[in-house]
Design a protein around this motif. Structure first.
Motif, mmCIF file in Angstrom:
data_model
loop_
_atom_site.group_PDB
_atom_site.id
_atom_site.type_symbol
_atom_site.label_atom_id
_atom_site.label_comp_id
_atom_site.label_asym_id
_atom_site.label_seq_id
_atom_site.Cartn_x
_atom_site.Cartn_y
_atom_site.Cartn_z
ATOM 1 N N ALA B 300 0.865 -1.194 -0.078
ATOM 2 C CA ALA B 300 -0.070 0.021 -0.083
ATOM 3 C C ALA B 300 0.831 1.133 0.062
ATOM 4 O O ALA B 300 0.745 1.989 -0.711
ATOM 5 N N ARG B 301 1.626 1.335 0.846
ATOM 6 C CA ARG B 301 2.750 2.358 0.952
ATOM 7 C C ARG B 301 3.566 2.556 -0.137
ATOM 8 O O ARG B 301 3.564 3.702 -0.695
ATOM 9 N N VAL B 406 -1.589 5.729 3.610
ATOM 10 C CA VAL B 406 -1.901 7.080 3.417
ATOM 11 C C VAL B 406 -1.474 8.152 4.417
ATOM 12 O O VAL B 406 -0.849 8.976 3.939
ATOM 13 N N TRP B 407 -1.780 7.992 5.687
ATOM 14 C CA TRP B 407 -1.192 8.928 6.619
ATOM 15 C C TRP B 407 0.300 9.124 6.700
ATOM 16 O O TRP B 407 0.637 10.219 6.633
ATOM 17 N N GLN B 408 0.991 8.005 6.578
ATOM 18 C CA GLN B 408 2.456 8.108 6.512
ATOM 19 C C GLN B 408 3.088 8.968 5.314
ATOM 20 O O GLN B 408 4.100 9.666 5.558
ATOM 21 N N ILE B 409 2.276 8.447 4.310
ATOM 22 C CA ILE B 409 2.851 9.439 3.014
ATOM 23 C C ILE B 409 2.506 11.008 3.194
ATOM 24 O O ILE B 409 3.159 11.875 2.988
ATOM 25 N N LEU B 410 1.127 11.260 3.671
ATOM 26 C CA LEU B 410 0.964 12.462 3.821
ATOM 27 C C LEU B 410 1.726 13.358 4.861
ATOM 28 O O LEU B 410 2.106 14.493 4.795
ATOM 29 N N GLY B 412 4.750 12.484 5.663
ATOM 30 C CA GLY B 412 6.236 12.359 5.136
ATOM 31 C C GLY B 412 7.006 11.301 6.017
ATOM 32 O O GLY B 412 8.371 11.522 6.036
ATOM 33 N N LYS B 413 6.356 10.610 6.794
ATOM 34 C CA LYS B 413 7.070 9.677 7.509
ATOM 35 C C LYS B 413 7.611 8.500 6.748
ATOM 36 O O LYS B 413 7.089 8.121 5.863
ATOM 37 N N LYS B 414 8.825 8.453 7.063
ATOM 38 C CA LYS B 414 9.629 7.103 6.510
ATOM 39 C C LYS B 414 9.424 5.832 6.872
ATOM 40 O O LYS B 414 8.950 5.602 7.878
ATOM 41 N N SER B 415 9.335 4.936 5.692
ATOM 42 C CA SER B 415 9.016 3.595 6.184
ATOM 43 C C SER B 415 10.187 2.668 5.194
ATOM 44 O O SER B 415 10.349 2.914 4.127
#
Lengths: 501, 502
Positions: B300-301, B406-410, B412-415
């Motif tokens: 997803a990410r 979606v939240w992490q992308i918005l 800008g959190k790295k994964s």
């Protein structure tokens, strides 16, 4: 003895025993419950039309909105067994009971015995089928011919032997002579043929269907010509409201759960998203939707949507009972789709469905407010006791004179509003507000009390009632079943003339 | 394999599908009285997304004929990469043995060992294994780029013009190369992909659910994409042309969905892709709920990154079909937001009486039922009846995973790239379905609140029914999260022996 033992141990024996029990169930409920309900308007018409010789019968039916096969059969049935309403209803019961194994054989032929048995069970306990299986009308006969005809159609699809063409054509003719709405059965078959024409077992199927269609059309043509020549169709045709989406879903709710009062029916139809969940459950690996299943979808949807569409665009003639042709296919489809679910889920859904239907079957039977109940028996019995020779009974709509005169044994004069002489050819006179005053005067003149019985509203009952309320003193009112009211009005205040020497 | 059998669906039927979908949307958008404007706006956003999904799917499975050249005598030298990052040696060994048995004249086998840079305890085992089978082990010492970095490192150390990539647990069949290489006779073909088949799909509810979802993708969807030259790489069981891959900048290291983004970049350069609809390798599905959760999150990410950072629709070098297909696939993971919105609408009604539209529930049924039925039937027909309720359940119930992505992308959190575990991670993973359990609790209470406010009104009944549907959809997913570990056979034997001793 050995033969008997092995026969009993046979699976087929158990199936036939189950079918037999279902048929007994249908007979039991019909004879003990439904057959003893009051004569209804349509049934009264059936009796009125069939209690004369065949030419006279044909003449009356041709002026009506129906085709004559049922009436001819009922005519001879009455000659053989008697002409009371109970006996007339028994003929419908015969067709209903025959529909049970017919559904079994159709579903078994398309799918398997398990589906066949469950479909037969659903038909047996269907409050809708039970109701019309005990009504002196053509609907159970129509359902029976539909199923037998659809079996022929499926055999044509898979096998296409010459005998199946004969079977198909003959049952189509019987069907179209049972009710005009059988045309929707043929329409569903045409739709299916268009979708699956390449998969028909028989070669040159289009040509053969065309020939069959021509034969069916040729067979009904004389009747249509006769109706046209008389030029008085719709003599007793009720004026129907344009259907809405609510009616559409009510039809399916009635097919499965019978006729319920508005409050309960609202709950049932509001549960419609459940069918989405059932469709989701139908997503099972390698559980292919066969072409036959698509035929069942067409057979259960095309008639209802077709009638709805025409009623909305051309002329309202939407009645759920006319659409009984869609019911057998619907129950077979339901029985099949449940059979595709995982075992435990299928078992649970079968149990819930049967329990729900049986519960609502009981409600339909016991609830006096059930919408299709027309208690002319009680209403007219009331008039038998109350109306005297100095009174007049005024009926509206005019054709409710049929059930009224069946029960009425009293001395009062019976007339209609608008005034209608049904022994003269021609339609029921349209309601004319300008004539209301004169007609009421004509009807009530020289009587002391007018008993106004209002039922089967054709759009003017309220106006008639208001007229009476505004011109006479209302003395009583009573409702006997939904929208079946009897009012009494004092129409004359003259003291009785004393004749003395 | 049933899921790979294609059913040619009439274009007329697909058009009817689209017509009913559009009709439903138009009625919803234009013909009814708007209730709460905010909810209405959310509803319309959801319906636009659904319409886009239907369109994307129909575009995928639209019947087209594609001419593909295949020359069985085309047999150039090939490098086979087995990407390893601390997977159990027995699993890697099975793959190595199968690779060595492939029916093909000239190929070299490399274990791409990322265990060292990933700080795996067993990183040396890959080298021992390579020695055992006389193959090369390329152990990276400099980290970076995750799996893509590992492959790029190998590309710099090898020379073969074609590169095959297998994940450590994907065991190829003898005929893998023989059935795939012939497509490269067309010099524009940049990569050839074959299905990812999970041989352990009957192991438990998680593997079953994961496979049921995959079956639709590797069946109807990828075969459809192949017909419009829009099939993309799926990380394993694929062959790439080195030259084209390098021209596209190697495997992209900027996304954790490196295969997806690299495919896009290759298509942008004019490369062609081929999807072979035959199972030529068998792999393993995540066996526990936590691993499934992580895998779904990574996909997803990664896919959503493509939407937000490399939006395919605005990349002019792609064909229109490629733009539609890439965007359709990448945006699938936005569906979590829409599922959440749709599931929450009935709750909002219960608690506040607010609704997006004032509409007769029967009228809604009249336009909604034909639409949903034809969509479901189209999916079943095109997937050769391989799509299941469990697949639907897992897809829709994954909404918290998608929303998290979606939240992490918005924000800008790295994964990081997390390799899906090849062994079952035991333990209770029920906490991962907390949102679903909260939903059920709120729904039950909400029905009571709604009932107390307006009794058995049609709106309350219909909304309660929708809630029941969502709960029924969540049940298989929740069950999978709480599924207890089955004792494996060795444990059973040990217990039996113990019992005998006692």
């Amino acid at each position: 003895m050995k033969f008997l033992t092995s026969f009993v141990a046979n699976k087929k024996f158990l199936i036939y025993l189950s079918l037999f029990c279902m048929m007994l169930f249908a007979i039991y409920f019909s004879v003990t419950v439904f057959a003893h309900t009051s004569l209804r308007l349509d049934e009264a018409q059936s009796l009125f039309q069939t209690n004369r010789d065949v030419p006279g019968l044909l003449n009356l039916v041709a002026q009506d909105v129906h085709v004559p096969l049922y009436h001819i059969l009922l005519h001879y049935w009455q000659v053989l067994f008697g002409n009371d309403i109970f006996t007339a209803r028994m003929m419908s019961l015969v067709f209903f009971v025959a529909t049970i194994p017919a559904v079994y054989f159709l579903a078994t032929y398309i799918f398997n015995r398990r589906v066949g048995l469950f479909a037969a069970l659903l038909i047996t306990i269907s409050p809708f089928m039970d109701w019309y299986g005990s009504e002196a009308r053509m609907y159970s006969m129509l359902a029976f011919f539909t199923v037998v005809h659809q079996l022929a159609f499926m055999k044509l699809f898979r096998e296409g032997k010459p005998v199946h063409w004969v079977w198909f054509t003959v049952t189509a003719i019987l069907g179209i002579y049972s009710h005009y709405f059988f045309a929707f059965v043929l329409l569903a078959e045409i739709v299916f043929f268009i979708l699956a024409r390449k998969e028909f077992a028989v070669k040159k199927a289009f040509r053969k269907f065309t020939i069959s269609g021509i034969l069916v059309a040729a067979s009904i043509a004389p009747w249509l010509y006769y109706v046209y020549k008389l030029g008085t169709a719709s003599n007793t045709q009720p004026s129907l409201m344009e259907p809405t989406s609510v009616d559409l879903f009510n039809t399916y709710a009635q097919f499965i759960f019978g006729f319920q009062v508005d409050s309960l029916n609202t709950v049932i139809v509001s549960l419609w998203p459940i069918v989405v969940l059932l469709a989701f459950f139908g997503l099972q690996k390698s559980r292919k939707t066969t072409k036959e299943a698509l035929f069942l979808v067409a057979a259960s949807v095309v008639p209802v949507l077709g009638a709805f569409f025409i009623s909305v665009t051309l002329r309202p003639f939407y009645q759920s009972r006319y659409l009984i042709v869609a019911l057998p296919a619907l129950v077979i489809f339901i029985a099949w789709i449940i059979s595709t679910y995982p075992k435990k889920l299928a078992l649970a859904l079968r149990a819930i469905l049967v329990a729900g239907i049986l519960g609502l079957f009981v409600v339909q039977t016991l609830n006096p407010a059930t919408p299709v109940k027309e208690d002319y028996s009680q209403a007219v019995g009331y008039l038998n006791n109350k109306a005297t020779s100095k009174d007049v009974i005024v009926l509206s709509a005019p054709f409710t004179i049929y059930p009224t005169e069946y029960y009425y044994t009293g001395p009062a004069k019976v007339t209609t509003q608008p005034i209608w002489n049904r022994f003269e050819q021609g339609s029921v006179p349209a309601f004319d507000p300008a004539k209301l005053d004169a007609e009421v005067k004509s009807n009530t003149d020289s009587y002391q009390t007018a008993w106004l019985m209002l039922s089967y509203d054709q759009g003017y009952n309220e106006k008639i009632k208001n007229y009476y309320d505004n011109h006479f003193e209302r003395m009583s009112q009573k409702e006997f079943s939904k929208n079946l009211w009897v009012y009494s009005y004092k129409v004359r205040y003259d003291p009785p003339i004393a004749i003395t020497n | 394999m049933e899921f790979l059998k294609t059913t040619r669906v009439s274009p007329l039927f697909l058009i009817l599908n689209m017509v009913l979908s559009v009709t439903y949307f138009i009625f919803i958008a234009l013909f009814f009285k708007v209730g709460n404007p905010f909810l209405f706006a959310l509803l319309i956003i959801g319906e636009v997304f659904h319409l886009w999904q239907v369109f994307g799917y129909i575009h995928s499975v639209w019947p087209r004929k594609r001419q593909k050249d295949f020359d069985p005598s085309f047999k150039p030298n090939v490098a086979v990469y087995i990407t390893v990052c601390g997977e159990p040696t027995d699993i890697v060994e099975e793959t190595v043995k199968a690779v060595l048995k492939m029916d093909y004249p000239t190929y070299s086998v490399y274990i791409l060992n990322d265990g060292f840079v990933a700080n795996r305890d067993n990183w040396k085992e890959a080298e021992v294994l390579a020695d055992k089978y006389g193959i090369k082990c390329l152990t990276r010492k400099k980290p970076g780029g995750a799996k893509a970095g590992n492959i790029n490192h190998a590309l710099s150390k090898t020379k073969e013009p074609f590169v095959v990539i297998f994940d450590a647990d994907h065991v190829p069949k003898h005929s893998f190369l023989a059935k795939m290489m012939g497509y490269f006779t067309d010099e524009k073909v940049a990569f050839v992909q074959s299905p990812q088949y999970y041989k352990n799909h009957n192991e438990n509810m998680v593997t079953g659910g994961a496979w049921d979802q995959q079956a639709l993708f590797f069946g109807a969807i990828l075969q459809g994409k192949d017909s419009s030259n829009t099939a993309f790489m799926c990380g394993t069981n694929m062959i790439l042309r080195r030259k084209t891959l390098l021209e596209a900048g190697g495997m992209s290291e900027t996304s954790i969905a490196e295969d997806f983004l690299t495919s896009l970049l290759i298509h942008e350069k004019g490369g062609k892709s081929i999807y072979v609809g035959e199972v030529l390798a068998e792999g393993l599905a995540p066996e526990d709920f936590l691993s499934y959760y992580k895998q779904q999150f990574r996909w997803a990410r990664g896919s959503l990154e493509v939407v937000f950072r490399f939006n395919p629709f605005f990349r002019k070098s792609l064909t229109l079909s490629q733009r539609i297909q890439y965007l359709s696939s990448a945006s699938f993971y936005l569906s979590g937001l829409i599922v959440f919105l749709n599931a929450v609408m009935p709750l909002i009604y219960f608690y506040s009486g607010l609704e997006p539209l004032s509409i007769s529930t029967m009228t809604l049924a009249l336009i909604f039922l034909p639409y949903i039925f034809i969509v479901l039937y189209t999916i079943q027909l095109t997937s050769n009846f391989s799509y299941t309720f469990r697949a639907l359940s897992f897809s829709l119930s994954s909404f918290p995973i998608h929303i998290k992505a979606v939240w992490q992308i918005l924000t800008g959190k790295k994964s990081g790239f997390v390799v899906t575990s090849k062994k079952k991670v035991s333990g209770n993973h029920g906490y991962l379905v907390t949102p679903h359990l909260v939903y059920i609790a709120l729904a039950v209470f909400g029905v009571l609140v709604g009932f107390l406010r307006e009794g058995f009104s049609p709106s309350i009944i219909t909304n309660a029914t929708w809630v029941i549907i969502y709960i029924a959809i969540f049940v298989p997913f929740i069950s999978a999260a709480f599924e207890k570990d089955k004792p494996d056979k060795t444990e059973e034997i040990a217990l039996a022996v113990e019992g005998e001793t006692v």
